[in-house]
Write an enzyme that holds these catalytic residues in place. Structure first.
Site, mmCIF file in Angstrom:
data_model
loop_
_atom_site.group_PDB
_atom_site.id
_atom_site.type_symbol
_atom_site.label_atom_id
_atom_site.label_comp_id
_atom_site.label_asym_id
_atom_site.label_seq_id
_atom_site.Cartn_x
_atom_site.Cartn_y
_atom_site.Cartn_z
ATOM 1 N N TYR A 142 6.801 -10.199 0.294
ATOM 2 C CA TYR A 142 5.838 -9.862 1.354
ATOM 3 C C TYR A 142 4.621 -10.801 1.275
ATOM 4 O O TYR A 142 4.234 -11.427 2.261
ATOM 5 C CB TYR A 142 5.413 -8.395 1.194
ATOM 6 C CG TYR A 142 4.185 -8.021 1.963
ATOM 7 C CD1 TYR A 142 4.151 -8.146 3.350
ATOM 8 C CD2 TYR A 142 3.046 -7.544 1.310
ATOM 9 C CE1 TYR A 142 3.006 -7.804 4.061
ATOM 10 C CE2 TYR A 142 1.910 -7.197 2.015
ATOM 11 C CZ TYR A 142 1.891 -7.335 3.387
ATOM 12 O OH TYR A 142 0.763 -7.009 4.086
ATOM 13 N N LYS A 146 3.172 -13.800 3.924
ATOM 14 C CA LYS A 146 1.805 -13.802 4.463
ATOM 15 C C LYS A 146 1.085 -15.111 4.107
ATOM 16 O O LYS A 146 0.340 -15.666 4.910
ATOM 17 C CB LYS A 146 1.028 -12.600 3.928
ATOM 18 C CG LYS A 146 1.466 -11.289 4.550
ATOM 19 C CD LYS A 146 0.949 -11.175 5.981
ATOM 20 C CE LYS A 146 1.435 -9.936 6.683
ATOM 21 N NZ LYS A 146 0.750 -9.643 7.939
ATOM 22 N N ASN A 171 -6.230 -2.470 -0.554
ATOM 23 C CA ASN A 171 -5.378 -1.317 -0.235
ATOM 24 C C ASN A 171 -5.930 -0.472 0.906
ATOM 25 O O ASN A 171 -6.845 0.321 0.704
ATOM 26 C CB ASN A 171 -5.151 -0.486 -1.491
ATOM 27 C CG ASN A 171 -4.189 -1.188 -2.425
ATOM 28 O OD1 ASN A 171 -4.513 -2.252 -2.948
ATOM 29 N ND2 ASN A 171 -3.018 -0.656 -2.576
ATOM 30 N N HIS A 190 3.354 4.229 0.233
ATOM 31 C CA HIS A 190 1.990 4.000 -0.252
ATOM 32 C C HIS A 190 1.435 5.188 -1.033
ATOM 33 O O HIS A 190 1.754 6.335 -0.751
ATOM 34 C CB HIS A 190 1.072 3.646 0.923
ATOM 35 C CG HIS A 190 1.433 2.325 1.529
ATOM 36 N ND1 HIS A 190 2.058 2.213 2.748
ATOM 37 C CD2 HIS A 190 1.296 1.060 1.059
ATOM 38 C CE1 HIS A 190 2.280 0.939 2.995
ATOM 39 N NE2 HIS A 190 1.830 0.209 1.990
ATOM 40 N N LEU A 191 0.584 4.846 -1.967
ATOM 41 C CA LEU A 191 0.136 5.835 -2.947
ATOM 42 C C LEU A 191 -0.566 7.043 -2.321
ATOM 43 O O LEU A 191 -0.164 8.187 -2.563
ATOM 44 C CB LEU A 191 -0.804 5.153 -3.960
ATOM 45 C CG LEU A 191 -1.306 6.078 -5.065
ATOM 46 C CD1 LEU A 191 -0.160 6.531 -5.958
ATOM 47 C CD2 LEU A 191 -2.392 5.384 -5.894
ATOM 48 N N PHE A 209 4.141 4.914 -11.003
ATOM 49 C CA PHE A 209 4.992 3.772 -11.337
ATOM 50 C C PHE A 209 4.348 2.918 -12.436
ATOM 51 O O PHE A 209 3.591 1.996 -12.164
ATOM 52 C CB PHE A 209 5.239 2.908 -10.105
ATOM 53 C CG PHE A 209 6.037 3.593 -9.030
ATOM 54 C CD1 PHE A 209 7.064 4.467 -9.350
ATOM 55 C CD2 PHE A 209 5.769 3.358 -7.688
ATOM 56 C CE1 PHE A 209 7.819 5.102 -8.365
ATOM 57 C CE2 PHE A 209 6.514 3.978 -6.693
ATOM 58 C CZ PHE A 209 7.534 4.859 -7.029
ATOM 59 N N ARG A 222 -6.278 -0.549 -8.185
ATOM 60 C CA ARG A 222 -6.350 -1.150 -6.849
ATOM 61 C C ARG A 222 -7.708 -0.892 -6.224
ATOM 62 O O ARG A 222 -8.418 0.048 -6.588
ATOM 63 C CB ARG A 222 -5.269 -0.541 -5.927
ATOM 64 C CG ARG A 222 -3.846 -0.865 -6.329
ATOM 65 C CD ARG A 222 -3.499 -2.319 -6.051
ATOM 66 N NE ARG A 222 -2.123 -2.655 -6.404
ATOM 67 C CZ ARG A 222 -1.728 -3.039 -7.615
ATOM 68 N NH1 ARG A 222 -2.591 -3.124 -8.614
ATOM 69 N NH2 ARG A 222 -0.470 -3.355 -7.839
ATOM 70 N N ASP A 286 4.551 -5.438 -8.870
ATOM 71 C CA ASP A 286 3.184 -4.897 -8.861
ATOM 72 C C ASP A 286 2.275 -5.587 -9.883
ATOM 73 O O ASP A 286 2.483 -5.434 -11.090
ATOM 74 C CB ASP A 286 3.204 -3.400 -9.223
ATOM 75 C CG ASP A 286 3.427 -2.509 -8.031
ATOM 76 O OD1 ASP A 286 3.204 -2.952 -6.897
ATOM 77 O OD2 ASP A 286 3.809 -1.337 -8.254
HETATM 78 N N1 UDP Z 1 2.210 3.754 -6.699
HETATM 79 C C1 UDP Z 1 2.674 4.773 -7.523
HETATM 80 N N2 UDP Z 1 3.497 5.706 -6.950
HETATM 81 C C2 UDP Z 1 3.875 5.686 -5.646
HETATM 82 C C3 UDP Z 1 3.368 4.650 -4.821
HETATM 83 C C4 UDP Z 1 2.553 3.701 -5.391
HETATM 84 O O1 UDP Z 1 2.374 4.831 -8.707
HETATM 85 O O2 UDP Z 1 4.635 6.561 -5.221
HETATM 86 C C5 UDP Z 1 1.329 2.734 -7.289
HETATM 87 C C6 UDP Z 1 1.843 1.321 -7.126
HETATM 88 O O3 UDP Z 1 2.674 0.971 -8.206
HETATM 89 C C7 UDP Z 1 0.545 0.527 -7.090
HETATM 90 C C8 UDP Z 1 -0.456 1.475 -6.443
HETATM 91 O O4 UDP Z 1 0.105 2.788 -6.583
HETATM 92 O O5 UDP Z 1 0.115 0.246 -8.388
HETATM 93 C C9 UDP Z 1 -0.693 1.203 -4.977
HETATM 94 O O6 UDP Z 1 0.557 1.073 -4.338
HETATM 95 P P1 UDP Z 1 0.718 1.013 -2.771
HETATM 96 O O7 UDP Z 1 2.187 0.941 -2.478
HETATM 97 O O8 UDP Z 1 -0.047 2.138 -2.156
HETATM 98 O O9 UDP Z 1 -0.015 -0.320 -2.350
HETATM 99 P P2 UDP Z 1 0.189 -1.857 -2.835
HETATM 100 O O10 UDP Z 1 -0.828 -2.064 -3.927
HETATM 101 O O11 UDP Z 1 1.584 -2.024 -3.286
HETATM 102 O O12 UDP Z 1 -0.131 -2.650 -1.615
#
Ligand code: UDP
Length: 331
Positions: A142, A146, A171, A190-191, A209, A222, A286
């Site tokens: 991704y 970009k 974020n 998304h978290l 994660f 983040r 990540d």
């Molecule tokens: N994350 C998590 N559990 C989830 C979704 C995301 O622990 O169900 C973590 C992810 O590994 C990252 C942070 O939350 O460290 C933000 O993830 P998100 O997908 O929201 O945004 P990104 O940083 O990938 O753009």
């Protein structure tokens, strides 16, 4: 101003359309509704359904809609995890779509475009906070697409004089203050929305994660920025270009980092719900810590985030998720 918003039915696009209309602009929305929602489109926006990879569909809009002052381009796939499994989908939509768009914009004499980029262009940062001229070595597909889009705009300006502003979001989160529109991806990855789905009962738990990152509590950090603040940055970027500003790249974040565990804890306080969390393995691609320096956007665009507090941000998101547990009705 008359603004064409590509991807105006998506999460950040729909909030930007709301802000533009609230501030008196005329807005034309173009969206293929692959991930966008019809209910997210502001009722006063003029809507075209079409796909950027189809030259005739974007040409038709630009042929019909005269006097467009600028284009804001959100139309892209944006899920880190999916981009690692389906990289060619990302090259096709994000890069092939943008290439077709640029051909059409050049032919129609459009001179200004603002587009979404991402913190994922940086990859593992060399230092914190991240500055715009730091190296860009994406760790996921991704971010790679970009970064390539940014380069496409760079060379297009040199050849054809189409000016651009690239906004590298950290974020994006939160929802419109009215609670009318909010974040609704399908599937959601998304978290914050996942945490709030665990709070509103549409999901059993949130998976954390990775708890072995080199951060104080072992979970990723983040920089969470409210979607309405992002929307405002796009409007300021359009005005900057129309006022004669030169093409440039800006980070958009709050400059403060929160770990996954801190976000869950804040959501528990805001919602008053228990929110079950289960520790799991790392997710591919990540980086451990992503925090922006947005000093450049503040100085040059005059941007000032209003939602600089995580509890307030989560409160706006909760207003949306608690009243729309299944997101929008159509998807
Ligand atoms: N994350 C998590 N559990 C989830 C979704 C995301 O622990 O169900 C973590 C992810 O590994 C990252 C942070 O939350 O460290 C933000 O993830 P998100 O997908 O929201 O945004 P990104 O940083 O990938 O753009």
């Amino acid at each position: 101003m008359k603004i064409l918003v590509l991807g105006g039915a998506g999460y950040i696009g729909s909030h930007t359309v709301y802000s533009l209309i609230e501030q008196g602009s005329e807005v034309v929305v173009f969206d293929n509704f692959e991930t966008g929602h019809i209910e997210a489109v502001h009722p006063e926006a003029k809507l075209y359904k079409g796909d950027l990879r189809n030259r005739a569909e974007i040409d038709e809009v630009l042929d019909k809609e005269k006097n467009i002052d600028a284009v804001i381009h959100f139309a892209a796939n944006s899920l880190v995890g999916e981009s690692m499994i389906k990289p060619l989908k990302y090259y096709d939509n994000n890069l092939c779509g943008t290439k077709v768009l640029l051909e059409s914009l050049v032919e129609h004499g459009i001179k200004n475009i603002v587009f979404s980029s991402t913190a994922a262009t940086y990859g593992e940062p060399l230092h914190t906070p991240i500055l715009e001229d730091d190296p860009t070595n994406p760790t996921n597909c991704y971010g790679e697409t970009k970064k390539a889009m940014e380069r496409m705009f760079y060379w297009t300006e040199i050849a054809y004089g189409l000016k651009y502003v690239s906004l590298r979001y950290f974020n994006a989160c939160g929802a419109h203050i009215s609670g009318k529109i909010g974040e609704a991806h399908n599937p959601e990855t998304h978290l914050i929305p996942i945490i709030l789905q665990a709070a509103n009962g549409t999901r059993d738990h949130i998976s954390i994660f990775g708890t072995d990152y080199n951060t104080p509590d072992g979970t990723c950090i983040r920089d969470y920025i409210h979607v309405t603040d992002l929307a405002q940055a796009h409007i300021l970027a359009v005005k900057y270009l129309l006022d004669g500003g030169k093409s440039d790249i800006f980070n958009l974040g709050n400059g403060v980092g929160f770990s996954v565990k801190e976000v869950i804890e804040t959501a528990r306080k805001v919602t008053g719900k228990e929110i079950k969390a289960i520790e799991e393995a790392r997710r591919a691609g990540d980086p451990a810590v992503l925090i922006a320096s947005s000093d450049k956007a503040k100085k040059i665009l005059g941007w000032k985030p209003e939602y600089d507090d995580l509890s307030t941000i989560i409160k706006t998101a909760w207003k949306w998720h608690s009243t729309h547990p299944d997101g929008y009705a159509t998807k």
